[in-house]
Design an enzyme around this catalytic site. Structure first.
Site, PDB file in Angstrom:
ATOM      1  N   CYS A  97     -54.540  48.111  26.373  1.00  0.00           N
ATOM      2  CA  CYS A  97     -53.496  47.074  26.244  1.00  0.00           C
ATOM      3  C   CYS A  97     -54.046  45.709  25.862  1.00  0.00           C
ATOM      4  CB  CYS A  97     -52.744  46.896  27.569  1.00  0.00           C
ATOM      5  SG  CYS A  97     -52.267  48.391  28.409  1.00  0.00           S
ATOM      6  N   HIS A 128     -46.286  54.174  29.056  1.00  0.00           N
ATOM      7  CA  HIS A 128     -46.605  54.195  27.634  1.00  0.00           C
ATOM      8  C   HIS A 128     -47.323  55.495  27.287  1.00  0.00           C
ATOM      9  CE1 HIS A 128     -46.580  49.522  27.382  1.00  0.00           C
ATOM     10  NE2 HIS A 128     -45.521  49.984  26.741  1.00  0.00           N
TER      11      HIS A 128
END
Length: 255
Positions: A250, A163
């Site tokens: 996250c 990511h």
């Protein structure tokens, strides 16, 4: 400044989460303790934390950041690139929580895919990583929605990281932690870049919350570099989440 945070308690099925690394299987009991400590650290930063219950059907569902982008003007429900996570974005309790905070809720539609772990907010601009989980169609949809609300977005091409925020953390005041491929990315030349070497790259996934920076435990060089910038630092162990490709950012939606 952030006022609200949404988190989700990990489920016992966390051991079945998606992973690209071989650090062992997450231990549920340890993951719960680490999550409680994470929520405690957030609370110390002066935010109101909404805690959603575990979802056993979805092993990765504690990583709530990926399923929505929370901006100052709207919330945008994503469409995760990992197919096993698609339904996480439409779980009723998450939608209800977001509706409690936002009048305007938008959605990414097929064939677009977006995981908000690929999106970094800098003021009213959003950098969107084109990754294995976020495709060009999804990024373009995201930019169109942002522009509808007077915000802006741009696409960052990626080749290595899972990511965008795996190797980036914006700490406000133009300070940006950079690791791996992002050290030389032209998009970030204007920032005061604090370079993190690959042996501590996981530590680059920190979160700024109201002038405090929460840093993962076990990365002393990262911690010192942030403290040297003048930030107050809180350290939280996320080692169980690292086993399934998860980090500090996250685990929460911050807005």
């Amino acid at each position: 400044m952030f006022k609200n945070v949404i988190v989700r308690v990990p489920s016992r099925s966390i051991s079945e989460g998606i992973t690209s690394v071989d650090y062992g299987t997450p231990v549920y009991e340890k993951a719960i303790v680490q999550h409680e400590n994470y929520v405690s650290a957030l609370t110390k930063c002066g935010v109101n934390v909404t805690v959603l219950g575990p979802q056993e059907e979805f092993p990765d569902s504690c990583f709530v950041e990926d399923v929505a982008l929370c901006t100052s003007k709207c919330a945008i429900i994503t469409r995760p690139g990992a197919e096993s996570r698609r339904k996480e974005a439409i779980l009723p309790d998450m939608l209800e929580a977001l509706e409690g905070f936002y009048e305007n809720i938008e959605r990414i539609e097929a064939p677009g895919t977006v995981e908000a772990g690929d999106i970094m907010m800098v003021g009213d601009h959003f950098y969107i990583g084109e990754s294995a989980r976020t495709n060009r169609e999804g990024a373009n949809q995201m930019i169109a929605i942002l522009e509808k609300y007077g915000l802006t977005g741009s696409i960052v091409e990626m080749k290595e990281m899972l990511h965008l925020k795996t190797g980036l953390a914006y700490l406000e005041n133009n300070n940006l932690l950079v690791a791996g491929e992002f050290k030389t990315a032209p998009e970030f030349e204007k920032f005061n870049r604090i370079e993190i070497e690959m042996n501590e790259a996981y530590g680059a996934n920190c979160i700024w919350v109201n002038d405090t920076v929460i840093v993962p435990e076990g990365y002393p060089i990262v911690q010192k570099k942030i403290e040297d910038l003048g930030y107050k630092v809180l350290v939280v162990d996320t080692s169980e989440y690292r086993k399934i490709d998860g980090g500090l950012s996250c685990l929460s939606l911050r807005f």
